[in-house]
Design an enzyme around this catalytic site. Structure first.
Site, PDB file in Angstrom:
ATOM      1  N   ASP A  84      40.414  42.882  46.877  1.00  0.00           N
ATOM      2  CA  ASP A  84      40.984  44.172  46.511  1.00  0.00           C
ATOM      3  C   ASP A  84      40.496  45.243  47.479  1.00  0.00           C
ATOM      4  OD1 ASP A  84      42.093  42.914  44.310  1.00  0.00           O
ATOM      5  OD2 ASP A  84      40.454  43.505  42.975  1.00  0.00           O
TER       6      ASP A  84
HETATM    7  N1  URA Z   1      38.419  39.286  41.843  1.00  0.00           N
HETATM    8  C1  URA Z   1      38.768  40.586  41.744  1.00  0.00           C
HETATM    9  O1  URA Z   1      38.939  41.114  40.663  1.00  0.00           O
HETATM   10  N2  URA Z   1      38.920  41.275  42.889  1.00  0.00           N
HETATM   11  C2  URA Z   1      38.709  40.756  44.107  1.00  0.00           C
HETATM   12  O2  URA Z   1      38.842  41.457  45.123  1.00  0.00           O
HETATM   13  C3  URA Z   1      38.337  39.403  44.199  1.00  0.00           C
HETATM   14  C4  URA Z   1      38.197  38.691  43.030  1.00  0.00           C
END
Ligand code: URA
Length: 233
Positions: free
Chosen positions: A103
Site C-alpha cells: 500500500d
Molecule cells: N497488507 C496490507 O494491509 N497492506 C500492505 O501493504 C501489505 C499487506
C-alpha cells in the site's frame, strides 16, 4: 547500440557510478580489447567482459527496494511518486515492475524485476510465498489475536484467510507472517480483530530479508545468493 556504462548498470550488479569506475580502471574489455571510455557505444551482441568474466547481454535485473511511505507500487501513475521514480535513470526503461504490491502508506521490502516468469511464479496464489510484516496497531495485541491468526481470520467480506503466524513483540507491536497476498490483507485482518493498523513494514518476502542498511527509498541489486534463493523458492 548503448553506452558501455549503461550496459553494465543494466545487469543490476553495478550502479552507473560503479560501472564508470570499473571502466576507467581498465577492468572492462569489449570485443576483446580494453575499453576505458564509459560513453563508448557498444553493440548489443558485442561480448563484454568484466575482470575476464562475460556479462549477460540485457539479462534480467533483480533489485531490492526499501519502499518509503507515500510512494505507490506501480510503474506509471500520473500525479503519484512511483517506485520507478526512486531508481536511477538507467533503470527506468528496462521493463522493471514490482513483484507484488505494498500500500502507499506501507514501507519495506519490495522486489523489482523485469523477469516476468519468476515474478509470475512467486505471486501465483498456489506458491504460498511467506511474507513477513512488522506491524503496529491502535490497541494492544494479545494471545487471542495470535490464536485467531493461526486459525484463519474471517474478513468483513466473509473471506477466510489462510492460517498465518502472529508473534507478539510488545504491547501494540507484532510480527505477522502470511502465505497469501490479498488486497490490504494485514489491515483487514487486524481491523477484524478491532485493532486497526497504524504502521506496517514488510521485512521479508520469501527468502529475501530486508537489508537494514538500505535507507528508506534506497535500493540495491540482489546478491547472487539472494537470486539463487529466489529461483529455488
Ligand atoms: N497488507 C496490507 O494491509 N497492506 C500492505 O501493504 C501489505 C499487506
Amino acid at each position: 547500440m548503448e553506452r558501455l556504462d549503461k550496459r553494465l548498470a543494466n545487469t543490476g550488479k553495478w550502479s552507473r557510478k560503479e560501472a564508470r569506475e570499473l571502466i576507467r580502471a581498465g577492468r572492462v574489455r569489449v570485443d576483446g580489447a580494453p575499453c576505458r571510455a564509459p560513453e563508448q557505444k557498444v553493440d548489443e551482441a558485442a561480448p563484454v567482459l568484466v575482470d575476464g568474466t562475460p556479462i549477460a547481454a540485457g539479462g534480467p535485473v533483480y533489485l531490492m527496494l526499501n519502499k518509503p511511505a507515500g510512494v505507490v507500487s506501480s510503474t506509471d501513475e500520473p500525479g503519484e511518486c512511483t517506485v520507478l521514480d526512486l531508481l536511477g535513470e538507467e533503470y527506468r526503461n528496462i521493463g522493471l515492475f514490482p513483484a507484488g504490491r505494498l500500500d502507499k502508506d506501507t514501507e519495506g521490502l519490495l522486489l523489482l524485476t523485469n523477469d516476468g516468469p519468476l515474478a509470475h511464479r512467486l505471486l501465483a496464489p498456489r506458491s504460498h510465498v511467506d511474507k513477513v510484516y512488522y506491524v503496529e496497531t491502535d490497541g494492544e495485541l494479545d494471545e487471542g489475536d495470535a490464536w485467531a491468526v493461526r486459525a484463519g481470520i474471517t474478513l468483513a467480506d466473509g473471506y477466510v484467510c489462510l492460517p498465518g503466524e502472529l508473534e507478539l513483540l510488545s504491547g501494540n507491536c507484532a510480527q505477522i507472517t502470511l502465505r497469501e497476498g490479498k488486497y490490504h490483507q494485514v489491515k483487514r485482518m487486524l481491523a477484524a480483530r478491532g485493532k486497526p493498523v497504524v504502521y506496517l513494514k514488510r521485512v521479508r518476502f520469501g527468502p529475501l530479508v530486508l537489508d537494514e542498511k538500505l535507507p528508506k527509498g534506497g535500493w540495491r541489486a540482489l546478491t547472487e545468493g539472494e537470486r539463487q534463493a529466489l529461483f529455488r523458492q
